[in-house]
Design an enzyme around this catalytic site. Structure first.
Site, short mmCIF file in Angstrom:
data_model
loop_
_atom_site.label_atom_id
_atom_site.label_comp_id
_atom_site.label_asym_id
_atom_site.label_seq_id
_atom_site.Cartn_x
_atom_site.Cartn_y
_atom_site.Cartn_z
N GLY A 156 47.65 79.82 31.68
CA GLY A 156 48.25 78.72 30.95
C GLY A 156 49.57 79.12 30.33
O GLY A 156 50.10 80.21 30.57
N VAL A 202 43.48 83.92 30.91
CA VAL A 202 42.12 83.99 30.39
C VAL A 202 41.26 84.66 31.45
O VAL A 202 41.27 84.26 32.62
CB VAL A 202 41.57 82.59 30.04
CG1 VAL A 202 40.14 82.71 29.51
CG2 VAL A 202 42.44 81.91 29.00
N ASP A 262 45.93 69.57 18.53
CA ASP A 262 45.89 69.42 20.00
C ASP A 262 44.47 69.09 20.44
O ASP A 262 43.93 69.69 21.37
CB ASP A 262 46.38 70.70 20.67
CG ASP A 262 46.76 70.47 22.14
OD1 ASP A 262 47.03 69.30 22.51
OD2 ASP A 262 46.78 71.44 22.91
#
Length: 551
Positions: free
Chosen positions: A242, A247, A363
């Site tokens: 991302g 990750v 968010d």
């Protein structure tokens, strides 16, 4: 993190009682490297078994081919010494394969067995080449087959540079050794010194090249091993990439506990300007600190945070098994109102604690709400990704925030965020949660616009269509009013807090309509691979059932 010396902790492993070092981590020079990195050591048994299989097959094939193409030397091939060497080579190869198939070939032993096997094959090659008398008037053409074997061994057999050095030059020496033994046995004057040099010097030259190649391979293996280490964790599989980094699925080296590791590599920071890199580091640290400050079971748990010796920033959090709310709707369609209320109430618990700690997520969206199985409980909600959080410290006078960056996702962005307001509070997150509820009930975004800018402006200027008009799913008017109240343009028209929103949801008719039995049935039907990992029943898998209590 453990309290041991970080250099020693990063450079030493224990595998089946074997000490395993990676010189790239311990600082050893290439010439002193004497042990394989963990991943290479674990692959050593299979690599040796495959090499032995190929050698056995080639031995049989080459002898048969030689006898067919050159019948005149078939009688020579039947000499006892040559037949014994051929039989021994085949039997040892098959024995290695059998021991590997039975699981008895341990990593450390396979490294030394590979070295012995390499020398044995080299001696067999030298014996085959010299047992046939060489006419004194015939010049030596070409090179010994030892050249090919030395190169192949450096590529296929597992060895550290020190072991590769012994294997390469030891294999090259097997040619002259076999030649000397055969000449002494048959009392043949043999080749002249110049012809011996032509035949056996090339293997020694190739041995030097093979050792150099093995050092390069070893360095690459150590680099890969080091790149897959972060603190106390071994990286196993990348789960996603991302804007904030990578990750990975990881495992704690000592506890063997799985974790999700989020990291920003040092080289990724170098690709940005100094100011951009500083913003990324601050955001990353802020996210870790925000998660660590929260203890709600509905907020993802943080295990560790740090910077490794290569400058990679990382933190480790619990590895969740399930799917996020975006995947839930895309795969299974709009959800019943009772389940939506069940999900929203859990999200409110996480937000309630965050807002009390002065943390505004900013968010909230379907991909940041994860529906998982936790222990024996199904449909357990976890709130993720605090990378855009604004944190008001305990004194209330200082804020840690990131400036001049995108704050939120346009499809789920509160009007005040779209307008760039400097002051936001927990009601901004409740607007995002209202957008999530709209998505769960209808399978659609609140506003369908062609561009992110138009989407953000729609949240500022347009009124949302009631969700009941965009779905066939039936739910109560009370739930619809709550969703539309969360989507109010002005923060003061929304529920005052996550706690109040949770209480409002508890008053909905759907509040008690989704039980753990309903959740378990849904997971058993739709996600059987995750449902299957259940606690064994009493009396199964070594668990003894409790005896009945006497009256």
């Amino acid at each position: 993190m453990t309290g041991q010396d970080p250099t020693q902790a990063a450079g030493t492993r224990s595998l089946a009682g074997t000490r395993v070092c990676c010189p790239a981590l311990t600082g050893a020079t290439p010439t002193t490297w004497s042990a394989l990195p963990l991943e290479a050591l674990e692959r050593a048994p299979s690599r040796l078994a495959w090499t032995a299989t190929i050698c056995a097959a080639l031995t049989v094939a080459l002898f048969a081919l030689q006898a067919h193409l050159q019948p005149e030397i078939a009688a020579v091939q039947r000499q006892p010494a040559l037949l014994a060497a051929e039989a021994a080579l085949i039997l040892v190869s098959l024995l290695i394969v059998a021991v590997y198939r039975l699981g008895w070939l341990k990593p450390r032993f396979s490294v030394y067995a590979g070295l012995a096997f390499q020398l044995m094959v080299a001696f067999s090659i030298g014996l085959f080449e010299t047992i046939i008398p060489w006419p004194p008037d015939q010049p030596v053409r070409g090179m010994s087959s030892l050249v090919a074997w030395i190169l192949a061994s450096s590529l296929f057999l597992p060895a550290s540079p020190a072991q590769a050095l012994a294997g390469a030059f030891g294999s090259a020496a097997m040619g002259p050794l076999a030649y000397a033994m055969v000449r002494a046995w048959v009392h043949d004057p043999g080749l002249t010194p110049n012809r011996i040099g032509v035949l056996y010097l090339p293997p020694f030259l190739v041995a030097g090249c093979a050792w150099w190649m093995s050092r390069l391979i070893f360095r690459m293996e150590c680099s890969v091993h080091h790149a897959r280490e972060l603190g106390s964790y071994e990286l196993e599989q990348m789960l996603g990439v991302g804007g904030m980094g990578e990750v990975w699925r990881a495992r704690h080296r000592l506890l063997k506990r799985e974790a999700a590791v989020k990291l920003i590599r040092a080289e990724a920071l170098l690709a940005h300007t100094e100011r951009q890199a500083d913003i990324m580091r601050r955001r990353f640290e802020l996210e870790a600190r925000a998660i660590a400050a929260l203890t709600s079971p509905h907020t993802v748990s943080l295990f560790d945070f740090g910077v490794d010796q290569n400058g990679n920033f990382y933190y480790a959090m619990e590895l969740l098994r399930g799917l996020d709310l975006e995947q839930l709707v895309k795969r299974f369609g709009p959800q019943p109102g009772a389940r939506v209320v069940h999900i929203l109430r859990q999200a409110c618990e996480s937000l309630e604690e965050a807002h009390c700690a002065g943390i505004v997520h900013r968010d909230i969206k379907p991909t940041n709400l994860f529906l998982c199985r936790l222990g024996l409980e199904f449909d357990f909600v976890k709130l993720l990704d605090f990378g855009l959080a604004r944190w008001r410290l305990m004194s209330g006078s200082v804020r840690m925030t990131m400036d001049n960056i995108t704050t939120g996702t346009p499809a789920f962005m509160a009007p005040e965020l779209a307008l760039g307001a400097s002051e936001v509070d927990g009601r901004t997150d409740l607007y995002g949660l209202g957008c999530v509820a709209y998505w769960l009930l209808t399978g659609s975004l609140v506003f369908e616009e062609p561009t992110p800018t138009a989407m953000a402006l729609a949240h500022v200027q347009k009124d949302p269509m009631p969700p009941s008009q965009r779905t066939e799913i039936r739910f109560s008017p009370e739930l619809e009013r709550i969703v539309l109240q969360c989507l109010s343009k002005k923060p003061e028209d929304r529920p005052a807090s996550a706690r109040l929103l949770r209480r409002m949801l508890e008053q909905c008719p759907e509040c008690s309509g989704w039980s753990q039995e309903d959740a378990e049935t849904w997971w058993r039907t739709n996600l059987p691979e995750l449902y299957a990992a259940r606690c064994p029943e009493p009396g199964v898998a070594g668990m003894a059932a409790l005896p009945p209590r006497s009256a």
